[in-house]
Enzyme design. Sequence first.
Site, PDB file in Angstrom:
ATOM      1  N   THR A 121       0.821  -1.213   0.000  1.00 39.35           N
ATOM      2  CA  THR A 121       0.000   0.000   0.000  1.00 39.35           C
ATOM      3  C   THR A 121       0.854   1.261   0.000  1.00 39.35           C
ATOM      4  O   THR A 121       1.990   1.247   0.496  1.00 39.35           O
ATOM      5  CB  THR A 121      -0.901  -0.008   1.257  1.00 39.35           C
ATOM      6  OG1 THR A 121      -1.515   1.264   1.412  1.00 39.35           O
ATOM      7  CG2 THR A 121      -0.085  -0.286   2.524  1.00 39.35           C
ATOM      8  N   ASP A 122       0.269   2.349  -0.491  1.00 41.81           N
ATOM      9  CA  ASP A 122       0.977   3.641  -0.441  1.00 41.81           C
ATOM     10  C   ASP A 122       1.079   4.183   0.982  1.00 41.81           C
ATOM     11  O   ASP A 122       1.844   5.113   1.247  1.00 41.81           O
ATOM     12  CB  ASP A 122       0.297   4.665  -1.358  1.00 41.81           C
ATOM     13  CG  ASP A 122      -1.167   4.932  -1.015  1.00 41.81           C
ATOM     14  OD1 ASP A 122      -1.712   4.315  -0.079  1.00 41.81           O
ATOM     15  OD2 ASP A 122      -1.779   5.782  -1.701  1.00 41.81           O
ATOM     16  N   GLU A 123       0.304   3.581   1.913  1.00 42.82           N
ATOM     17  CA  GLU A 123       0.314   4.103   3.288  1.00 42.82           C
ATOM     18  C   GLU A 123       1.651   3.901   3.980  1.00 42.82           C
ATOM     19  O   GLU A 123       1.901   4.493   5.025  1.00 42.82           O
ATOM     20  CB  GLU A 123      -0.789   3.430   4.109  1.00 42.82           C
ATOM     21  CG  GLU A 123      -2.153   3.755   3.598  1.00 42.82           C
ATOM     22  CD  GLU A 123      -3.251   3.335   4.557  1.00 42.82           C
ATOM     23  OE1 GLU A 123      -2.971   3.133   5.742  1.00 42.82           O
ATOM     24  OE2 GLU A 123      -4.386   3.216   4.095  1.00 42.82           O
ATOM     25  N   TYR A 148      -1.648  -0.694  11.078  1.00 38.65           N
ATOM     26  CA  TYR A 148      -1.817  -1.346   9.772  1.00 38.65           C
ATOM     27  C   TYR A 148      -0.668  -0.990   8.833  1.00 38.65           C
ATOM     28  O   TYR A 148       0.005  -1.875   8.283  1.00 38.65           O
ATOM     29  CB  TYR A 148      -3.158  -0.952   9.133  1.00 38.65           C
ATOM     30  CG  TYR A 148      -3.198  -1.227   7.649  1.00 38.65           C
ATOM     31  CD1 TYR A 148      -3.204  -2.538   7.157  1.00 38.65           C
ATOM     32  CD2 TYR A 148      -3.200  -0.186   6.719  1.00 38.65           C
ATOM     33  CE1 TYR A 148      -3.210  -2.792   5.790  1.00 38.65           C
ATOM     34  CE2 TYR A 148      -3.214  -0.434   5.351  1.00 38.65           C
ATOM     35  CZ  TYR A 148      -3.219  -1.741   4.886  1.00 38.65           C
ATOM     36  OH  TYR A 148      -3.210  -1.996   3.538  1.00 38.65           O
ATOM     37  N   LYS A 152       2.388  -3.309   7.205  1.00 44.89           N
ATOM     38  CA  LYS A 152       2.633  -3.464   5.771  1.00 44.89           C
ATOM     39  C   LYS A 152       4.057  -3.012   5.430  1.00 44.89           C
ATOM     40  O   LYS A 152       4.741  -3.636   4.608  1.00 44.89           O
ATOM     41  CB  LYS A 152       1.617  -2.654   4.942  1.00 44.89           C
ATOM     42  CG  LYS A 152       0.192  -3.167   4.988  1.00 44.89           C
ATOM     43  CD  LYS A 152       0.012  -4.566   4.422  1.00 44.89           C
ATOM     44  CE  LYS A 152       0.224  -4.646   2.926  1.00 44.89           C
ATOM     45  NZ  LYS A 152      -0.153  -5.995   2.389  1.00 44.89           N
TER      46      LYS A 152
HETATM   47  P1  NAD Z   1      -9.507  -7.488   2.431  1.00 49.04           P
HETATM   48  O1  NAD Z   1      -9.471  -7.268   3.907  1.00 49.04           O
HETATM   49  O2  NAD Z   1     -10.753  -7.211   1.685  1.00 49.04           O
HETATM   50  O3  NAD Z   1      -9.103  -9.004   2.097  1.00 49.04           O
HETATM   51  C1  NAD Z   1      -8.056  -9.649   2.738  1.00 49.04           C
HETATM   52  C2  NAD Z   1      -8.184 -11.145   2.483  1.00 49.04           C
HETATM   53  O4  NAD Z   1      -7.073 -11.803   3.131  1.00 49.04           O
HETATM   54  C3  NAD Z   1      -9.457 -11.761   3.058  1.00 49.04           C
HETATM   55  O5  NAD Z   1     -10.051 -12.630   2.116  1.00 49.04           O
HETATM   56  C4  NAD Z   1      -8.976 -12.538   4.275  1.00 49.04           C
HETATM   57  O6  NAD Z   1      -9.767 -13.676   4.602  1.00 49.04           O
HETATM   58  C5  NAD Z   1      -7.573 -12.936   3.839  1.00 49.04           C
HETATM   59  N1  NAD Z   1      -6.703 -13.195   5.005  1.00 49.04           N
HETATM   60  C6  NAD Z   1      -6.544 -12.399   6.092  1.00 49.04           C
HETATM   61  N2  NAD Z   1      -5.689 -12.986   6.960  1.00 49.04           N
HETATM   62  C7  NAD Z   1      -5.283 -14.159   6.371  1.00 49.04           C
HETATM   63  C8  NAD Z   1      -4.404 -15.178   6.770  1.00 49.04           C
HETATM   64  N3  NAD Z   1      -3.749 -15.126   7.943  1.00 49.04           N
HETATM   65  N4  NAD Z   1      -4.228 -16.221   5.941  1.00 49.04           N
HETATM   66  C9  NAD Z   1      -4.886 -16.297   4.753  1.00 49.04           C
HETATM   67  N5  NAD Z   1      -5.741 -15.358   4.335  1.00 49.04           N
HETATM   68  C10 NAD Z   1      -5.943 -14.289   5.141  1.00 49.04           C
HETATM   69  O7  NAD Z   1      -8.277  -6.642   1.869  1.00 49.04           O
HETATM   70  P2  NAD Z   1      -8.118  -5.880   0.474  1.00 49.04           P
HETATM   71  O8  NAD Z   1      -8.642  -4.514   0.623  1.00 49.04           O
HETATM   72  O9  NAD Z   1      -8.613  -6.756  -0.603  1.00 49.04           O
HETATM   73  O10 NAD Z   1      -6.526  -5.779   0.382  1.00 49.04           O
HETATM   74  C11 NAD Z   1      -5.770  -6.812  -0.226  1.00 49.04           C
HETATM   75  C12 NAD Z   1      -4.305  -6.421  -0.215  1.00 49.04           C
HETATM   76  O11 NAD Z   1      -4.122  -5.208  -0.934  1.00 49.04           O
HETATM   77  C13 NAD Z   1      -3.737  -6.170   1.183  1.00 49.04           C
HETATM   78  O12 NAD Z   1      -2.423  -6.685   1.223  1.00 49.04           O
HETATM   79  C14 NAD Z   1      -3.736  -4.662   1.315  1.00 49.04           C
HETATM   80  O13 NAD Z   1      -2.721  -4.236   2.194  1.00 49.04           O
HETATM   81  C15 NAD Z   1      -3.446  -4.258  -0.110  1.00 49.04           C
HETATM   82  N6  NAD Z   1      -3.953  -2.928  -0.516  1.00 49.04           N
HETATM   83  C16 NAD Z   1      -5.274  -2.611  -0.320  1.00 49.04           C
HETATM   84  C17 NAD Z   1      -5.737  -1.376  -0.750  1.00 49.04           C
HETATM   85  C18 NAD Z   1      -7.190  -0.975  -0.596  1.00 49.04           C
HETATM   86  O14 NAD Z   1      -7.565   0.128  -0.950  1.00 49.04           O
HETATM   87  N7  NAD Z   1      -8.073  -1.855  -0.097  1.00 49.04           N
HETATM   88  C19 NAD Z   1      -4.861  -0.478  -1.358  1.00 49.04           C
HETATM   89  C20 NAD Z   1      -3.519  -0.842  -1.527  1.00 49.04           C
HETATM   90  C21 NAD Z   1      -3.082  -2.083  -1.112  1.00 49.04           C
HETATM   91  O1  TDX Z   2     -16.792   5.979   7.889  1.00 49.87           O
HETATM   92  C1  TDX Z   2     -15.754   6.479   7.439  1.00 49.87           C
HETATM   93  N1  TDX Z   2     -15.673   7.841   7.310  1.00 49.87           N
HETATM   94  C2  TDX Z   2     -14.549   8.460   6.824  1.00 49.87           C
HETATM   95  O2  TDX Z   2     -14.503   9.683   6.726  1.00 49.87           O
HETATM   96  C3  TDX Z   2     -14.633   5.668   7.032  1.00 49.87           C
HETATM   97  C4  TDX Z   2     -14.697   4.167   7.162  1.00 49.87           C
HETATM   98  C5  TDX Z   2     -13.525   6.307   6.527  1.00 49.87           C
HETATM   99  N2  TDX Z   2     -13.471   7.656   6.433  1.00 49.87           N
HETATM  100  C6  TDX Z   2     -12.279   8.292   5.836  1.00 49.87           C
HETATM  101  C7  TDX Z   2     -10.941   7.840   6.379  1.00 49.87           C
HETATM  102  C8  TDX Z   2     -10.036   8.008   5.168  1.00 49.87           C
HETATM  103  O3  TDX Z   2      -9.617   9.363   5.059  1.00 49.87           O
HETATM  104  O4  TDX Z   2     -12.279   7.907   4.461  1.00 49.87           O
HETATM  105  C9  TDX Z   2     -10.945   7.691   3.984  1.00 49.87           C
HETATM  106  C10 TDX Z   2     -10.808   6.261   3.476  1.00 49.87           C
HETATM  107  O5  TDX Z   2     -10.931   5.396   4.600  1.00 49.87           O
HETATM  108  P1  TDX Z   2     -10.775   3.798   4.472  1.00 49.87           P
HETATM  109  O6  TDX Z   2     -11.755   3.284   3.485  1.00 49.87           O
HETATM  110  O7  TDX Z   2     -10.781   3.238   5.841  1.00 49.87           O
HETATM  111  O8  TDX Z   2      -9.347   3.669   3.773  1.00 49.87           O
HETATM  112  P2  TDX Z   2      -7.845   4.097   4.204  1.00 49.87           P
HETATM  113  O9  TDX Z   2      -7.719   4.203   5.676  1.00 49.87           O
HETATM  114  O10 TDX Z   2      -7.465   5.287   3.364  1.00 49.87           O
HETATM  115  O11 TDX Z   2      -7.041   2.788   3.723  1.00 49.87           O
HETATM  116  C11 TDX Z   2      -7.389   2.133   2.478  1.00 49.87           C
HETATM  117  O12 TDX Z   2      -6.474   2.447   1.461  1.00 49.87           O
HETATM  118  C12 TDX Z   2      -5.172   1.959   1.586  1.00 49.87           C
HETATM  119  C13 TDX Z   2      -7.441   0.624   2.679  1.00 49.87           C
HETATM  120  O13 TDX Z   2      -8.361   0.290   3.714  1.00 49.87           O
HETATM  121  C14 TDX Z   2      -6.078   0.075   2.974  1.00 49.87           C
HETATM  122  O14 TDX Z   2      -6.124  -1.349   3.051  1.00 49.87           O
HETATM  123  C15 TDX Z   2      -5.143   0.476   1.860  1.00 49.87           C
HETATM  124  O15 TDX Z   2      -3.823   0.084   2.175  1.00 49.87           O
END
Ligand code: NAD
Ligand code: TDX
Length: 332
Positions: A121-123, A148, A152
């Site tokens: 992630t960019d975080e 988190y 990462k």
């Molecule tokens: P998510 O929480 O929707 O899915 C995570 C999946 O991993 C789930 O299916 C869960 O059951 C599985 N999992 C968790 N712990 C596990 C374990 N110990 N063993 C096997 N499986 C396990 O997450 P997401 O939003 O789909 O993110 C996927 C990846 O992308 C992550 O690595 C996250 O850091 C990265 N990422 C997410 C975002 C975003 O915006 N959501 C952005 C950049 C990077």
């Molecule tokens: O109810 C809400 N109200 C609100 O204002 C929630 C759930 C979030 N927010 C804000 C927090 C953030 O500024 O919205 C923005 C996005 O929040 P999230 O969806 O929780 O995402 P963020 O914390 O930015 O992280 C996401 O992007 C990077 C993913 O969850 C991560 O897994 C990924 O690495």
Amino acid sequence: MADLLVTGGAGFIGSNFVHHVVEHTDLGVTVLDKLTYAASRESIDELPSDRVELVEGDITDATLVDKLFSDHGSVVHFAAESHNDNSLHDPSPFIQTNIVGTFTLLEAARKHDVRLHHVSTDEVYGDLDLDDPKRFTEDTPYQPSSPYSASKAGSDHLVRAWVRSFGVRATISNCSNNYGPWQHIEKFIPRMITNLIDGVPPKVYGDGLNVRDWIHADDHSSAVLRILEQGRIGETYLIGADGERNNLQVVKALLAAFGRNEDDIEFVTDRPGHDRRYAIESGKLRSELGWSPRFQDFEAGLADTVAWYRSHEDWWRPHKQATEAFYAAKGQ
Ligand code: NAD
Ligand code: TDX
């Protein structure tokens, strides 16, 4: 023997990636997923069973991981605990899955000489000021803010160390915020959409001026596949689609899509340590690997996502009450 092992392939982005691979390649896919609260079997259920197999298991289970790595040539690693707010409540599973889990995969990759792509992630770069003209690049120093993002960042460091010290054939990508189908309703966009379906105002943290750089999950998937196929071993690629919006802009677009007054917003308690702005410069991926996003119009992608949640109420409805109870206890 399936060609590709995808960890976390029943989660939001992992399942979008599995759909993308089935549609755009001939590869067979094994999904390794623990099926935590964030996963859904339904997200991959309808894919052909001769192309996709689900193995329920934990990436920290070294015996299982070793067996699966002995059977697969390439692995894409999505599995993680992914929600910042949960990591502030209980960091422990984040350390276990994101750090120990990645370590477990790296040891198996080393033993079986498996090609590994690590999804991050960019975080990990911390945040930028709102008036800072800069965006994150592959050279930005790591400065994670939350449990988190720190977990990462730790996993990224492990991957680089295993590449350098043991010659593991790995690449890393750091992507910005994803939106699209199958995202858990704890996350911002689906939480706001499902609130609006229920006639409840969107709940915005703090002043709502925090900026996220939105990308459709299918574009994230195409970038990961491109890196897996053509990326240079040991390299990191940033993935982004020039989608910077502040949270108020996103919420106002959603209110408009629901025909609601654009001021019908509830401002709630801010997230502790809330990162101000993320922004990705994805020039390396675009120029070196010729990648570009398909979803260039964020508002159109958002409208598709609203339609998807409207038509998949059976999927998210059972989780809505518990999700909202978690937030309500924190004044959010
Ligand atoms: P998510 O929480 O929707 O899915 C995570 C999946 O991993 C789930 O299916 C869960 O059951 C599985 N999992 C968790 N712990 C596990 C374990 N110990 N063993 C096997 N499986 C396990 O997450 P997401 O939003 O789909 O993110 C996927 C990846 O992308 C992550 O690595 C996250 O850091 C990265 N990422 C997410 C975002 C975003 O915006 N959501 C952005 C950049 C990077
Ligand atoms: O109810 C809400 N109200 C609100 O204002 C929630 C759930 C979030 N927010 C804000 C927090 C953030 O500024 O919205 C923005 C996005 O929040 P999230 O969806 O929780 O995402 P963020 O914390 O930015 O992280 C996401 O992007 C990077 C993913 O969850 C991560 O897994 C990924 O690495």
